[in-house]
Design a protein around this motif. Structure first.
Motif, PDB file in Angstrom:
ATOM      1  N   VAL A   8      63.494 123.463  24.570  1.00 36.08           N
ATOM      2  CA  VAL A   8      63.259 122.055  24.194  1.00 36.08           C
ATOM      3  C   VAL A   8      61.597 122.263  23.728  1.00 36.08           C
ATOM      4  CG1 VAL A   8      62.823 119.611  24.799  1.00 36.08           C
ATOM      5  CG2 VAL A   8      64.675 121.012  25.501  1.00 36.08           C
ATOM      6  N   THR A   9      61.650 121.894  22.283  1.00 35.19           N
ATOM      7  CA  THR A   9      60.034 121.747  21.809  1.00 35.19           C
ATOM      8  C   THR A   9      59.496 120.393  21.413  1.00 35.19           C
ATOM      9  OG1 THR A   9      60.686 123.992  20.480  1.00 35.19           O
ATOM     10  CG2 THR A   9      58.810 122.772  19.752  1.00 35.19           C
ATOM     11  N   ASP A  10      58.337 120.202  22.020  1.00 33.41           N
ATOM     12  CA  ASP A  10      57.745 119.075  21.628  1.00 33.41           C
ATOM     13  C   ASP A  10      56.368 119.108  21.266  1.00 33.41           C
ATOM     14  OD1 ASP A  10      55.855 119.111  23.807  1.00 33.41           O
ATOM     15  OD2 ASP A  10      57.521 118.800  25.147  1.00 33.41           O
ATOM     16  N   ASP A  11      55.784 118.269  20.706  1.00 32.18           N
ATOM     17  CA  ASP A  11      54.280 117.849  20.147  1.00 32.18           C
ATOM     18  C   ASP A  11      53.191 117.880  21.124  1.00 32.18           C
ATOM     19  OD1 ASP A  11      55.239 118.190  17.642  1.00 32.18           O
ATOM     20  OD2 ASP A  11      55.603 116.103  17.169  1.00 32.18           O
ATOM     21  N   SER A  12      53.408 118.094  22.333  1.00 32.08           N
ATOM     22  CA  SER A  12      52.416 118.125  23.416  1.00 32.08           C
ATOM     23  C   SER A  12      51.964 119.473  23.956  1.00 32.08           C
ATOM     24  CB  SER A  12      52.568 117.335  24.619  1.00 32.08           C
ATOM     25  OG  SER A  12      51.669 117.233  25.464  1.00 32.08           O
ATOM     26  N   PRO A  13      50.671 119.913  23.704  1.00 29.20           N
ATOM     27  CA  PRO A  13      50.290 121.238  24.341  1.00 29.20           C
ATOM     28  C   PRO A  13      50.333 121.401  25.909  1.00 29.20           C
ATOM     29  CG  PRO A  13      48.564 120.129  23.428  1.00 29.20           C
ATOM     30  CD  PRO A  13      49.478 119.227  23.081  1.00 29.20           C
ATOM     31  N   GLU A  14      50.624 120.333  26.483  1.00 25.96           N
ATOM     32  CA  GLU A  14      50.562 120.187  27.849  1.00 25.96           C
ATOM     33  C   GLU A  14      51.565 120.796  28.594  1.00 25.96           C
ATOM     34  OE1 GLU A  14      47.584 119.581  29.730  1.00 25.96           O
ATOM     35  OE2 GLU A  14      46.613 119.256  27.577  1.00 25.96           O
ATOM     36  N   PRO A  15      51.414 121.943  29.427  1.00 26.20           N
ATOM     37  CA  PRO A  15      52.553 122.432  29.875  1.00 26.20           C
ATOM     38  C   PRO A  15      53.000 121.484  31.266  1.00 26.20           C
ATOM     39  CG  PRO A  15      50.612 123.374  30.781  1.00 26.20           C
ATOM     40  CD  PRO A  15      50.098 122.494  29.796  1.00 26.20           C
ATOM     41  N   PRO A  16      54.603 121.706  31.459  1.00 22.86           N
ATOM     42  CA  PRO A  16      54.697 120.961  32.641  1.00 22.86           C
ATOM     43  C   PRO A  16      54.163 121.156  34.145  1.00 22.86           C
ATOM     44  CG  PRO A  16      56.844 122.138  31.506  1.00 22.86           C
ATOM     45  CD  PRO A  16      55.434 122.679  31.023  1.00 22.86           C
ATOM     46  N   SER A  17      53.972 120.128  34.763  1.00 22.41           N
ATOM     47  CA  SER A  17      53.138 120.532  35.956  1.00 22.41           C
ATOM     48  C   SER A  17      54.099 119.461  36.840  1.00 22.41           C
ATOM     49  CB  SER A  17      51.719 120.161  35.955  1.00 22.41           C
ATOM     50  OG  SER A  17      51.385 118.785  35.483  1.00 22.41           O
ATOM     51  N   PRO A  18      54.186 120.117  38.172  1.00 23.02           N
ATOM     52  CA  PRO A  18      54.897 119.232  39.018  1.00 23.02           C
ATOM     53  C   PRO A  18      53.915 118.136  39.785  1.00 23.02           C
ATOM     54  CG  PRO A  18      54.511 121.411  40.166  1.00 23.02           C
ATOM     55  CD  PRO A  18      54.055 121.404  38.497  1.00 23.02           C
TER      56      PRO A  18
ATOM     57  N   VAL B  43      64.590 117.322  28.347  1.00 27.01           N
ATOM     58  CA  VAL B  43      64.634 116.367  27.130  1.00 27.01           C
ATOM     59  C   VAL B  43      63.887 115.009  27.907  1.00 27.01           C
ATOM     60  CG1 VAL B  43      66.003 114.859  25.654  1.00 27.01           C
ATOM     61  CG2 VAL B  43      66.394 117.218  26.031  1.00 27.01           C
ATOM     62  N   THR B  44      64.328 114.471  28.821  1.00 28.13           N
ATOM     63  CA  THR B  44      63.628 113.369  29.511  1.00 28.13           C
ATOM     64  C   THR B  44      62.189 113.784  29.566  1.00 28.13           C
ATOM     65  OG1 THR B  44      65.872 112.588  30.354  1.00 28.13           O
ATOM     66  CG2 THR B  44      63.696 111.638  31.473  1.00 28.13           C
ATOM     67  N   ASN B  45      61.746 114.755  30.139  1.00 26.46           N
ATOM     68  CA  ASN B  45      60.339 114.983  30.338  1.00 26.46           C
ATOM     69  C   ASN B  45      59.742 115.045  29.116  1.00 26.46           C
ATOM     70  OD1 ASN B  45      60.413 115.251  33.059  1.00 26.46           O
ATOM     71  ND2 ASN B  45      60.550 117.461  33.108  1.00 26.46           N
TER      72      ASN B  45
ATOM     73  N   VAL C 279      67.848 109.855  22.589  1.00 30.96           N
ATOM     74  CA  VAL C 279      67.844 111.216  22.328  1.00 30.96           C
ATOM     75  C   VAL C 279      68.550 112.169  23.412  1.00 30.96           C
ATOM     76  CG1 VAL C 279      65.477 111.621  23.406  1.00 30.96           C
ATOM     77  CG2 VAL C 279      66.332 113.434  21.506  1.00 30.96           C
ATOM     78  N   VAL C 280      68.303 111.680  24.848  1.00 28.48           N
ATOM     79  CA  VAL C 280      69.041 112.214  26.061  1.00 28.48           C
ATOM     80  C   VAL C 280      70.321 112.317  25.622  1.00 28.48           C
ATOM     81  CG1 VAL C 280      69.238 112.284  28.488  1.00 28.48           C
ATOM     82  CG2 VAL C 280      66.982 111.566  27.341  1.00 28.48           C
ATOM     83  N   THR C 281      70.877 111.225  25.215  1.00 30.36           N
ATOM     84  CA  THR C 281      72.550 111.234  25.154  1.00 30.36           C
ATOM     85  C   THR C 281      72.847 112.099  23.828  1.00 30.36           C
ATOM     86  OG1 THR C 281      72.575 108.931  25.850  1.00 30.36           O
ATOM     87  CG2 THR C 281      74.429 109.637  24.403  1.00 30.36           C
ATOM     88  N   ARG C 282      72.079 112.206  22.891  1.00 31.48           N
ATOM     89  CA  ARG C 282      72.386 112.924  21.690  1.00 31.48           C
ATOM     90  C   ARG C 282      72.548 114.386  22.188  1.00 31.48           C
ATOM     91  NH1 ARG C 282      68.616 112.344  16.800  1.00 31.48           N
ATOM     92  NH2 ARG C 282      69.952 114.056  16.071  1.00 31.48           N
ATOM     93  N   CYS C 283      71.459 114.834  22.931  1.00 30.09           N
ATOM     94  CA  CYS C 283      71.079 116.223  23.426  1.00 30.09           C
ATOM     95  C   CYS C 283      72.123 116.629  24.352  1.00 30.09           C
ATOM     96  CB  CYS C 283      69.858 116.356  24.141  1.00 30.09           C
ATOM     97  SG  CYS C 283      68.297 116.376  22.860  1.00 30.09           S
ATOM     98  N   ARG C 284      72.663 115.890  25.214  1.00 32.48           N
ATOM     99  CA  ARG C 284      73.816 115.998  26.060  1.00 32.48           C
ATOM    100  C   ARG C 284      74.969 116.248  25.504  1.00 32.48           C
ATOM    101  NH1 ARG C 284      73.716 115.061  31.555  1.00 32.48           N
ATOM    102  NH2 ARG C 284      75.937 114.724  31.612  1.00 32.48           N
TER     103      ARG C 284
END
Length: 145
Positions: A78-88, A52-54, A17-22
Motif C-alpha cells: 500500500v503506497t501513500d503520500d506520507s514519508p512517515e513510517p508506521p509506528s506503534p 489501508v485504514t492506516n 477506499v477500505v471497502t474498495r480495497c477489500r
C-alpha cells in the motif's frame, strides 16, 4: 507458476477506499483459487483493511494497492503520500484502534516500509493457504491422528 500481480490505483482520498480495497483483494484471491471464507483469506482481508485504514488515518489515503501472488504466498503493498513510517502507539484500552501493527506482527510472515517518493510503501507478506485436504497447522492433529 510465475508471480501474478494486481494493481488498484486509488489516487488518495478516503471515502469508501477500505471497502474498495477489500473487494479488489477478495476478487484477486478468488481468481488465484484461495478458498473463500478460509482463515488464510480472512487474514489477508483483515490486514488489507488495517494497512489501508492506516493510510487513510495518517496519510490522507492510499495512492495504490498492489497484490503480488507467487508460489507459497502473497505480498500486499500500500503506497501513500506520507514519508512517515508506521509506528506503534502505546496500548490504551480506553481508546479504540491502535492494534493494526500488532495484528501485522502476529499474522504476517513479515512486513516493512520503504520510501516511495513523495511518500512510502508499506508491505506485508503472508503464506498461501494450505493445500486442499491439509490443516494449516500440521501439529494440530486431533486425538485420532
Amino acid at each position: 507458476m510465475a508471480e501474478q500481480t494486481r494493481k488498484l490505483v486509488l489516487g488518495g482520498g478516503t471515502a469508501g477506499v477500505v471497502t474498495r480495497c477489500r473487494d479488489f483483494t477478495r476478487r484477486a484471491l478468488a481468481d488465484w483459487h484461495w478458498p473463500a471464507g478460509a482463515e488464510a483469506e480472512e487474514d489477508v482481508l483483515l490486514l488489507v483493511s488495517e494497512v489501508v485504514t492506516n493510510a487513510c488515518l495518517h496519510a490522507g489515503g492510499p495512492r495504490e494497492l498492489v497484490l503480488r501472488h507467487a508460489p507459497g504466498g502473497l505480498r500486499v503493498e500500500v503506497t501513500d503520500d506520507s514519508p512517515e513510517p508506521p509506528s506503534p502507539r502505546p496500548p490504551d484500552r480506553a481508546r479504540p484502534g491502535g492494534h493494526g501493527l500488532i495484528l501485522m506482527e502476529r499474522l504476517a510472515r513479515g512486513w516493512g516500509c520503504v520510501p516511495s517518493p513523495p511518500g512510502k510503501t508499506v508491505w506485508l507478506e503472508l503464506p498461501g493457504p494450505p493445500p486442499p485436504g491439509r490443516d494449516a497447522d500440521p501439529d494440530a492433529a486431533g486425538p485420532d491422528a
